[in-house]
Each structure stands twice: as structure tokens, then as C-alpha cells.
Design an enzyme around this catalytic site. Structure first.
Site, PDB file in Angstrom:
ATOM      1  CG  HIS A  49      -1.795  -1.102   1.394  1.00  0.00           C
ATOM      2  ND1 HIS A  49      -1.857  -1.897   2.520  1.00  0.00           N
ATOM      3  CD2 HIS A  49      -2.700  -1.603   0.535  1.00  0.00           C
ATOM      4  CE1 HIS A  49      -2.767  -2.826   2.363  1.00  0.00           C
ATOM      5  NE2 HIS A  49      -3.299  -2.669   1.170  1.00  0.00           N
ATOM      6  CG  ASP A  52       1.722  -1.282   3.501  1.00  0.00           C
ATOM      7  OD1 ASP A  52       1.296  -1.151   4.666  1.00  0.00           O
ATOM      8  OD2 ASP A  52       1.124  -1.917   2.619  1.00  0.00           O
ATOM      9  CD  GLU A 210      -8.335 -11.359  -2.632  1.00  0.00           C
ATOM     10  OE1 GLU A 210      -7.595 -10.376  -2.759  1.00  0.00           O
ATOM     11  OE2 GLU A 210      -8.915 -11.642  -1.562  1.00  0.00           O
ATOM     12  CG  HIS A 213     -11.827 -10.153  -4.244  1.00  0.00           C
ATOM     13  ND1 HIS A 213     -11.059  -9.041  -4.514  1.00  0.00           N
ATOM     14  CD2 HIS A 213     -11.703 -10.375  -2.912  1.00  0.00           C
ATOM     15  CE1 HIS A 213     -10.499  -8.599  -3.390  1.00  0.00           C
ATOM     16  NE2 HIS A 213     -10.876  -9.400  -2.415  1.00  0.00           N
ATOM     17  CG  ASP A 248     -12.019 -11.109   1.150  1.00  0.00           C
ATOM     18  OD1 ASP A 248     -11.577 -10.168   0.475  1.00  0.00           O
ATOM     19  OD2 ASP A 248     -11.565 -12.274   1.114  1.00  0.00           O
ATOM     20  CG  ASP A 250      -8.119 -12.090   2.423  1.00  0.00           C
ATOM     21  OD1 ASP A 250      -7.939 -10.995   2.973  1.00  0.00           O
ATOM     22  OD2 ASP A 250      -8.565 -12.210   1.258  1.00  0.00           O
ATOM     23  CG  ASP A 283      -4.919 -10.104  -0.185  1.00  0.00           C
ATOM     24  OD1 ASP A 283      -5.811  -9.357  -0.623  1.00  0.00           O
ATOM     25  OD2 ASP A 283      -4.312  -9.885   0.880  1.00  0.00           O
TER      26      ASP A 283
HETATM   27  C1  XLS Z   1      -8.236  -6.690  -1.140  1.00  0.00           C
HETATM   28  C2  XLS Z   1      -6.983  -6.013  -1.539  1.00  0.00           C
HETATM   29  C3  XLS Z   1      -6.240  -5.582  -0.359  1.00  0.00           C
HETATM   30  C4  XLS Z   1      -4.919  -4.998  -0.631  1.00  0.00           C
HETATM   31  C5  XLS Z   1      -4.662  -4.436  -1.991  1.00  0.00           C
HETATM   32  O1  XLS Z   1      -8.326  -7.925  -1.279  1.00  0.00           O
HETATM   33  O2  XLS Z   1      -6.160  -6.916  -2.224  1.00  0.00           O
HETATM   34  O3  XLS Z   1      -6.056  -6.729   0.455  1.00  0.00           O
HETATM   35  O4  XLS Z   1      -4.901  -4.000   0.288  1.00  0.00           O
HETATM   36  O5  XLS Z   1      -5.289  -3.212  -2.103  1.00  0.00           O
HETATM   37 MG    MG Z   2      -6.718  -8.845  -2.479  1.00  0.00          MG
END
Ligand code: XLS
Ligand code: MG
Length: 344
Positions: A49, A52, A210, A213, A248, A250, A283
Site C-alpha cells: 500500500h 506501507d 483475487e 473475490h 472475505d 483470505d 492475499d
Molecule cells: C483486497 C486487496 C487488499 C490490498 C490491496 O483484497 O487486495 O487486500 O490492500 O489493495
Molecule cells: Mg486482495
């Protein structure tokens, strides 16, 4: 017929385990310490980011930002790490409560665009031409709050300003159908590619798919990847897994559905993903139950699963598959694949 695979993750994937219903459960690991873990975990690239890379952006001058980003690039070089992309974090600031590029308040829209330009400048300093846009708050809780045609036009305008800000930057939209918004704009790969066609330079707008997603949109991630590769627009991926239509998760890659993960690896490998410098991004989040000294296993497990599924895919006898297909014996093919995946 063979991909080239290098792997990245973002520092947010090593985290303290807080969730909407409970506080942190693990100690914070510093950014510097996280960077030192990448190579030992088998990763050569870092996703960022904007904040970051350059913490506390607000109030910093362009030269201060440039200085800090340039210093980070040196640290990455010393660690043998490559910056994969930079993503403007447009979901935490008070000015992005109602979205960024699609906010109803023009001042908020201009904040989001200015911050995206800064992210592009940071990407340049880190040596990457990729800007990922996860449009977290570009959407609505009720339809009447925004006009979807106007919102689409505003997204195109914002992307055009980013494309004009830097002639080399490539914009990589990361579609997601919802969360945190009730409905998010650009929910699928198709939407992301379609809006790229509306911009001033469509060849510089691609997609980051993703797994979770696509699943939340009721779609198969490997089909989304194949569709994007047919357009030569799959410029990165966020591999993980998702157990049903809920928040979500992940989850680690392959953790819920091995066959679905197998097909993502197979489609990428079949179409030479990585041959043009694309990275395999993860992710993923550790389960909140993981203790401090086991808070990176979700990363190494996901990487190991990718490599194991790649081995399985490459060990399959393609002639046998062709026979099943030419006989239109898909039940036979189904069993053949399943047995291969379980090692029988
Ligand atoms: C959402 C996005 C986020 C990251 C990239 O899945 O990937 O996790 O911050 O913007
Ligand atoms: Mg992502």
C-alpha cells in the site's frame, strides 16, 4: 505451455489477528522484521500500500515522500527483494467514507485522485510500473445514494488522470463484488476489463484477480483468469481461498477447495503466466487462533500448495486427457483428475 512463477505478498498478510469482533491476538511484527522474513518464506517480491512504503503520508511534501520511497528501494535492493505493485489505501481515511473516485463530495474525489498520483510517484521510486486499485469503498449501501452511470464515468475520469500523470504506469483493477460496501462498482473481471476500454489508453488498464473475490461473485477464479489472459490483461493475481458467500476470509490457497485451486494453477501454467514478468501474489490471513510463533504458516502453506498443485498438473498425461475429451467421457476425465489430485 509452462509458466514462470515468482511469488509476492503484502506486509498486511502478516498481522495481529484482530477482527470485527475481537482485538489483536498476536504481537505486532515491525515492517523491517517482516521484510527480513520474505526470502526465508520463499518470496522474492513485495506488494505495497502507499502508506506501507511511506508511512503517515498526510502532510509530507513530495520531496519527503520521494526521499523515503527511495530509501526503501535501497533496502529492498539490499534484501534482494522487488516491489511488485503499489496500491493507494483509499478505505481508511475520513475523506473516503463515501468512496474515493465515486464519492458524492467533489473534495473527497479530488483527495482520492491526488493520493493516487502520490502512489504512482511512490511506485516509480520503488521501480514498479504497476498500480493496483482495490475499489473498496467505490459502491453504495443503498442504490439511490449514487448514480451507477455517473459513478462509472467518475471512475473512468479518475483512471484517465492517473494514466496522464505517468505515461508508463499500468493500472491494475482488483475487482470485488461487495464488502465493505453492500454493492461495489466493478465487481468482476469483465467489469474491470470493460471499463479499461472506456479509458484514454486501454492497453494500460488490466486486472488483478483475487480467488476469494471471484468466489464471492459466484464465479470460478480459474475461468476469470482465462478470460483475462485471453485479453492479455492478467497482470497479477491474489491467490487465496474462500468458504462460501460470507465476509472475505483470505484463507490459505487450496484450504477450502483443492480442485478449484488446482484449476487456477493449471490455467496459469497452461498459458505461460509469468513469462512477461507477472508475479503470483498471495492475499492471505492467518487464522485468529494461530499463535505468535506460527503466524506465517498461511504464507508458506499457500506457497507449498501452489508448488504441489503445479507438480500434479505437470505430471498429468495430456494424451489421456485428450482421449477422455475426444470420447466425450467427462465422467472418466473427472475421476482421472480427482485421483491425480489425491495421489491415486
Ligand atoms: C483486497 C486487496 C487488499 C490490498 C490491496 O483484497 O487486495 O487486500 O490492500 O489493495
Ligand atoms: Mg486482495
Amino acid at each position: 505451455m509452462a509458466g514462470t512463477f515468482r511469488f509476492t505478498f503484502g506486509p498486511w498478510n502478516i498481522h495481529e489477528g484482530a477482527d470485527v469482533f475481537g482485538p489483536m491476538v498476536r504481537k505486532t511484527i515491525s515492517f523491517d522484521k517482516k521484510l527480513e522474513l520474505y526470502k526465508t518464506l520463499g518470496f522474492d517480491g513485495v506488494q505495497f500500500h502507499d502508506d506501507d512504503a511511506v508511512p503517515v503520508l498526510k502532510g509530507k511534501t513530495a520531496s519527503q515522500i520521494q526521499k523515503e520511497a527511495t530509501a526503501l528501494k535501497k533496502r529492498l535492493d539490499n534484501l534482494g527483494l522487488t516491489a511488485e505493485f503499489v496500491a493507494p489505501r483509499l478505505w481508511e481515511d475520513p475523506l473516503t467514507i463515501d468512496g474515493g473516485y465515486t464519492a458524492n463530495d467533489p473534495y473527497c474525489r479530488s483527495y482520492a485522485i491526488e493520493r493516487s498520483k502520490i502512489s504512482i510517484d511512490i511506485a516509480n521510486a520503488l521501480g514498479t510500473d504497476l498500480l493496483v486499485l482495490w475499489l473498496a469503498r467505490e459502491g453504495t449501501y443503498i442504490r439511490e445514494a449514487k448514480d451507477s452511470k455517473v459513478a462509472t464515468d467518475r471512475l473512468v475520469d479518475a483512471i484517465n488522470i492517473m494514466l496522464a500523470h505517468d505515461p508508463n504506469i499500468r493500472i491494475c483493477i482488483e475487482p470485488k463484488p461487495n464488502e465493505p460496501m453492500d454493492h461495489a462498482y466493478l465487481p468482476t473481471t469483465g467489469h474491470a476489463l470493460a471499463i479499461g476500454m472506456l479509458t484514454d489508453d486501454p492497453k494500460r488498464v488490466g486486472v488483478n484477480i483475487e480467488s476469494a473475490h471471484a468466489i464471492l461473485a459466484g464465479l470460478d477464479p480459474s475461468d476469470e483468469m482465462g478470460f483475462a489472459m485471453a485479453h492479455h490483461k492478467l497482470w497479477t493475481v491474489h491467490l487465496n481461498d474462500q468458504n462460501g458467500l460470507k465476509f472475505d476470509q483470505d484463507k490459505s490457497f487450496g484450504s477450502v477447495d483443492l480442485r478449484r485451486a488446482f484449476n487456477q494453477v493449471r490455467i496459469l501454467d497452461t498459458h505461460d503466466y509469468g513469462q512477461h514478468g507477472e508475479w503470483v501474489g498471495l492475499d492471505v490471513k492467518a487464522m485468529r487462533t494461530q499463535m505468535d510463533d506460527m503466524a506465517t504458516l498461511h504464507l508458506s502453506n499457500s506457497l507449498e500448495m501452489f508448488k504441489l498443485l503445479l507438480e500434479i498438473s505437470r505430471s498429468i498425461d495430456e494424451k489421456t486427457i485428450e482421449h477422455y475429451i475426444s470420447d466425450r467421457n467427462y465422467e472418466g476425465l473427472d475421476l482421472y483428475i480427482m485421483k491425480h489430485i489425491i495421489g491415486k
